[in-house]
Write a protein that holds these residues in place. Structure first.
Motif, PDB file in Angstrom:
ATOM      1  N   TYR A   9     -83.792  38.959  71.290  1.00  0.00           N
ATOM      2  CA  TYR A   9     -83.188  39.852  70.297  1.00  0.00           C
ATOM      3  C   TYR A   9     -84.280  40.601  69.544  1.00  0.00           C
ATOM      4  O   TYR A   9     -85.286  39.999  69.139  1.00  0.00           O
ATOM      5  N   SER A  10     -84.093  41.896  69.341  1.00  0.00           N
ATOM      6  CA  SER A  10     -84.994  42.619  68.441  1.00  0.00           C
ATOM      7  C   SER A  10     -84.350  43.936  68.007  1.00  0.00           C
ATOM      8  O   SER A  10     -83.264  44.280  68.472  1.00  0.00           O
ATOM      9  N   GLY A  11     -85.025  44.634  67.119  1.00  0.00           N
ATOM     10  CA  GLY A  11     -84.476  45.903  66.640  1.00  0.00           C
ATOM     11  C   GLY A  11     -85.434  46.587  65.692  1.00  0.00           C
ATOM     12  O   GLY A  11     -86.473  46.030  65.326  1.00  0.00           O
ATOM     13  N   MET A  12     -85.064  47.815  65.338  1.00  0.00           N
ATOM     14  CA  MET A  12     -85.889  48.589  64.393  1.00  0.00           C
ATOM     15  C   MET A  12     -84.984  49.261  63.382  1.00  0.00           C
ATOM     16  O   MET A  12     -83.832  49.580  63.682  1.00  0.00           O
ATOM     17  N   GLN A  13     -85.550  49.524  62.233  1.00  0.00           N
ATOM     18  CA  GLN A  13     -84.796  50.251  61.227  1.00  0.00           C
ATOM     19  C   GLN A  13     -84.738  51.732  61.595  1.00  0.00           C
ATOM     20  O   GLN A  13     -85.707  52.272  62.129  1.00  0.00           O
ATOM     21  N   LEU A  24     -96.231  50.041  70.121  1.00  0.00           N
ATOM     22  CA  LEU A  24     -97.157  49.047  70.690  1.00  0.00           C
ATOM     23  C   LEU A  24     -96.860  47.640  70.182  1.00  0.00           C
ATOM     24  O   LEU A  24     -97.046  46.661  70.895  1.00  0.00           O
ATOM     25  N   GLY A  25     -96.380  47.551  68.943  1.00  0.00           N
ATOM     26  CA  GLY A  25     -96.089  46.242  68.374  1.00  0.00           C
ATOM     27  C   GLY A  25     -94.776  45.658  68.880  1.00  0.00           C
ATOM     28  O   GLY A  25     -94.624  44.440  68.963  1.00  0.00           O
ATOM     29  N   ALA A  26     -93.822  46.526  69.217  1.00  0.00           N
ATOM     30  CA  ALA A  26     -92.499  46.008  69.563  1.00  0.00           C
ATOM     31  C   ALA A  26     -91.965  46.567  70.878  1.00  0.00           C
ATOM     32  O   ALA A  26     -91.908  45.857  71.877  1.00  0.00           O
ATOM     33  N   ASP A 137     -78.819  38.680  62.154  1.00  0.00           N
ATOM     34  CA  ASP A 137     -78.939  39.457  63.407  1.00  0.00           C
ATOM     35  C   ASP A 137     -79.368  38.543  64.547  1.00  0.00           C
ATOM     36  O   ASP A 137     -78.792  38.546  65.633  1.00  0.00           O
ATOM     37  N   ILE A 138     -80.413  37.802  64.267  1.00  0.00           N
ATOM     38  CA  ILE A 138     -81.068  37.016  65.312  1.00  0.00           C
ATOM     39  C   ILE A 138     -80.220  35.805  65.711  1.00  0.00           C
ATOM     40  O   ILE A 138     -80.009  35.523  66.887  1.00  0.00           O
ATOM     41  N   LEU A 139     -79.693  35.110  64.699  1.00  0.00           N
ATOM     42  CA  LEU A 139     -78.990  33.846  64.962  1.00  0.00           C
ATOM     43  C   LEU A 139     -77.609  34.074  65.588  1.00  0.00           C
ATOM     44  O   LEU A 139     -77.128  33.252  66.354  1.00  0.00           O
ATOM     45  N   PRO A 147     -89.346  39.529  69.956  1.00  0.00           N
ATOM     46  CA  PRO A 147     -90.620  40.245  69.990  1.00  0.00           C
ATOM     47  C   PRO A 147     -90.736  41.223  68.813  1.00  0.00           C
ATOM     48  O   PRO A 147     -89.920  42.132  68.670  1.00  0.00           O
ATOM     49  N   VAL A 148     -91.739  41.009  67.973  1.00  0.00           N
ATOM     50  CA  VAL A 148     -91.949  41.844  66.782  1.00  0.00           C
ATOM     51  C   VAL A 148     -93.449  42.014  66.547  1.00  0.00           C
ATOM     52  O   VAL A 148     -94.257  41.293  67.120  1.00  0.00           O
ATOM     53  N   GLY A 149     -93.787  42.952  65.661  1.00  0.00           N
ATOM     54  CA  GLY A 149     -95.163  43.087  65.213  1.00  0.00           C
ATOM     55  C   GLY A 149     -95.480  42.026  64.168  1.00  0.00           C
ATOM     56  O   GLY A 149     -94.575  41.330  63.672  1.00  0.00           O
ATOM     57  N   LYS A 150     -96.759  41.935  63.829  1.00  0.00           N
ATOM     58  CA  LYS A 150     -97.206  40.870  62.923  1.00  0.00           C
ATOM     59  C   LYS A 150     -96.527  40.923  61.549  1.00  0.00           C
ATOM     60  O   LYS A 150     -96.263  39.888  60.931  1.00  0.00           O
ATOM     61  N   ALA A 186    -100.232  44.298  68.075  1.00  0.00           N
ATOM     62  CA  ALA A 186     -99.241  43.671  67.191  1.00  0.00           C
ATOM     63  C   ALA A 186     -99.460  44.063  65.726  1.00  0.00           C
ATOM     64  O   ALA A 186     -98.613  43.822  64.876  1.00  0.00           O
ATOM     65  N   ASN A 187    -100.607  44.698  65.478  1.00  0.00           N
ATOM     66  CA  ASN A 187    -100.938  44.977  64.082  1.00  0.00           C
ATOM     67  C   ASN A 187    -101.731  46.291  64.002  1.00  0.00           C
ATOM     68  O   ASN A 187    -102.889  46.300  63.629  1.00  0.00           O
ATOM     69  N   VAL A 188    -101.067  47.380  64.366  1.00  0.00           N
ATOM     70  CA  VAL A 188    -101.740  48.686  64.392  1.00  0.00           C
ATOM     71  C   VAL A 188    -101.959  49.168  62.956  1.00  0.00           C
ATOM     72  O   VAL A 188    -101.056  49.118  62.129  1.00  0.00           O
TER      73      VAL A 188
HETATM   74  P1  TYM Z   1     -89.403  48.017  61.451  1.00  0.00           P
HETATM   75  O1  TYM Z   1     -88.318  49.004  61.697  1.00  0.00           O
HETATM   76  O2  TYM Z   1     -90.229  48.170  60.235  1.00  0.00           O
HETATM   77  O3  TYM Z   1     -90.381  47.979  62.673  1.00  0.00           O
HETATM   78  C1  TYM Z   1     -89.899  47.842  64.003  1.00  0.00           C
HETATM   79  C2  TYM Z   1     -90.868  46.999  64.810  1.00  0.00           C
HETATM   80  O4  TYM Z   1     -92.167  47.615  64.828  1.00  0.00           O
HETATM   81  C3  TYM Z   1     -93.153  46.678  64.432  1.00  0.00           C
HETATM   82  N1  TYM Z   1     -94.216  47.410  63.707  1.00  0.00           N
HETATM   83  C4  TYM Z   1     -95.512  47.327  64.004  1.00  0.00           C
HETATM   84  N2  TYM Z   1     -96.169  46.640  64.953  1.00  0.00           N
HETATM   85  C5  TYM Z   1     -97.517  46.775  65.013  1.00  0.00           C
HETATM   86  N3  TYM Z   1     -98.223  47.576  64.169  1.00  0.00           N
HETATM   87  C6  TYM Z   1     -97.604  48.291  63.207  1.00  0.00           C
HETATM   88  N4  TYM Z   1     -98.289  49.088  62.401  1.00  0.00           N
HETATM   89  C7  TYM Z   1     -96.187  48.181  63.086  1.00  0.00           C
HETATM   90  N5  TYM Z   1     -95.262  48.732  62.261  1.00  0.00           N
HETATM   91  C8  TYM Z   1     -94.062  48.240  62.652  1.00  0.00           C
HETATM   92  C9  TYM Z   1     -92.411  45.712  63.520  1.00  0.00           C
HETATM   93  O5  TYM Z   1     -93.097  44.471  63.430  1.00  0.00           O
HETATM   94  C10 TYM Z   1     -91.089  45.594  64.221  1.00  0.00           C
HETATM   95  O6  TYM Z   1     -91.155  44.655  65.270  1.00  0.00           O
HETATM   96  N6  TYM Z   1     -86.955  44.065  59.720  1.00  0.00           N
HETATM   97  C11 TYM Z   1     -87.284  44.796  60.938  1.00  0.00           C
HETATM   98  C12 TYM Z   1     -86.073  45.260  61.712  1.00  0.00           C
HETATM   99  C13 TYM Z   1     -85.136  44.175  62.072  1.00  0.00           C
HETATM  100  C14 TYM Z   1     -85.311  43.191  63.082  1.00  0.00           C
HETATM  101  C15 TYM Z   1     -84.148  42.395  63.050  1.00  0.00           C
HETATM  102  C16 TYM Z   1     -86.344  42.948  63.981  1.00  0.00           C
HETATM  103  C17 TYM Z   1     -83.928  43.940  61.483  1.00  0.00           C
HETATM  104  N7  TYM Z   1     -83.339  42.881  62.073  1.00  0.00           N
HETATM  105  C18 TYM Z   1     -83.998  41.326  63.930  1.00  0.00           C
HETATM  106  C19 TYM Z   1     -86.183  41.856  64.875  1.00  0.00           C
HETATM  107  C20 TYM Z   1     -85.033  41.074  64.826  1.00  0.00           C
HETATM  108  C21 TYM Z   1     -88.094  46.011  60.545  1.00  0.00           C
HETATM  109  O7  TYM Z   1     -88.022  46.485  59.444  1.00  0.00           O
HETATM  110  O8  TYM Z   1     -88.813  46.538  61.534  1.00  0.00           O
END
Ligand code: TYM
Length: 333
Positions: A9-13, A24-26, A137-139, A147-150, A186-188
């Protein structure tokens, strides 16, 4: 019988323009893992409401994000790509879980502190309970891996804590999810200030490379990236944060490790290295941008996909919610 796949499971805002940090992070890892897992990818539009948007613009961004997931290479027939707000179980489970989450835990969330400082005129309760909705969301989908960024690890940690607490009372209701991060990317960091993460909402447009930036803009931004006064391409986060960040980006795009990158650019100046990073990123983005435009012009196709995937997500979400309601003793009919 075929073995059941584990769940991802994953997602972005749906806020702001996505950056290569998000990719690159996700997103990139979503693609790497998506054959192996049964995947759910949400357009997290409810989370986006914690800050104010112009409604029409917000609606467009959410749709753009949906199209972008597909343009990046996720197959919408194989993966469930859907809008969080179209599946009511997210909000319902979030409420229930909020009764199993302590304020002390939420008080520790660094992202809440950062966002509250940034939006000091609008520190709403949603911003505070944001991690509970993320846990829901996840549960809800019984995810094994996320899979998410740091920057999201702390939210994953609280998700695990909430799930363990709930399971401790009611038995094995939730799968305990594991985070997944790639070795590089994971941490750009910001191209203008490597002490900060690259962010969609950075006020300085040169600090972030957006997925929709054209090739010239991408190359120019990398050329202007802040580095140091030396000239050696060497991985050293403490003393050479800017160059290490560029190496991280280059490595994430090309699959090369830092030793290999150091060898490749031995004796070259920063100029050559920055050009190579700019070229690699521009080449990565251009097919995605083309596919994105095609998809965005095909309204009927997108509408059909949205409907079909919403239904899949809705169906999957009901099972866990029903179980949770029963466990906590809500009346059934
Ligand atoms: P969001 O929308 O801020 O970011 C989406 C994904 O991108 C990764 N990310 C980065 N990775 C590396 N370097 C960076 N500079 C960078 N900026 C962002 C984030 O770690 C993320 O994986 N809360 C979450 C959205 C969310 C979510 C979820 C994610 C809501 N429910 C359930 C996973 C599972 C968020 O704000 O991501």
């Amino acid at each position: 019988m075929a073995e059941e796949k584990k769940i991802l499971y994953s997602g972005m805002q749906a806020t702001g323009n996505l950056t290569i940090g998000n990719y690159l992070g996700a997103l990139r890892n979503w693609m790497t893992l998506n054959e192996e897992y049964e995947c759910f990818f949400g357009v997290m539009d409810l989370h986006s409401l914690t800050i104010r948007h112009e409604p029409a613009e917000f609606r467009k961004r959410a749709r753009d994000l949906f199209a972008l997931y597909i343009a990046a290479g996720l197959d919408p027939e194989k993966n469930c790509i859907y809008f969080q707000s179209h599946v009511p179980a997210h909000a319902e489970l979030a409420w229930i879980l909020s009764c199993y989450t302590y304020m002390g835990e939420l008080n520790r969330m660094t992202q809440f502190k950062d966002k509250a400082a940034k939006h000091s005129d609008n520190i709403n309760a949603g911003l505070y309970t944001y991690p509970v909705l993320m846990a829901a969301d996840i549960l809800l989908y019984q995810a094994d891996v996320v899979p998410v960024g740091k920057d999201q690890l702390q939210h994953l940690e609280i998700t695990r804590d909430i799930a363990q607490r709930f399971n401790g009372v009611y038995g094995d209701v939730f799968t305990i999810p594991e985070p997944y991060m790639g070795k590089m990317g994971a941490n750009v960091r910001s191209l203008q200030d490597p002490s900060r993460k690259m962010s969609k909402s950075d006020e300085n447009p040169n600090a972030s490379v957006y997925l929709m930036d054209d090739a010239d803009t991408v190359r120019r931004k990398f050329k202007r990236a802040v580095t140091d006064s030396e000239s050696e391409v060497r991985y050293d986060v403490d003393n050479k944060a800017g160059i290490s960040n560029l190496m991280d980006i280059y490595g994430a795009v090309t699959g090369k490790g830092s030793d290999e990158i150091e060898q490749e650019f031995k004796g070259c100046g920063y100029g050559d290295f920055k050009s190579a990073v700019g070229d690699a990123v521009a080449d990565l983005l251009s097919p995605m941008q083309k596919r994105f435009q095609e998809l965005r012009n095909d309204k009927n196709y997108l509408d059909g996909l949205i409907k079909a995937n919403d239904e899949r997500a809705y169906y999957s979400s009901r099972k866990t919610l029903r179980k949770v309601k029963k466990k906590v003793g809500l009346t059934e009919v």
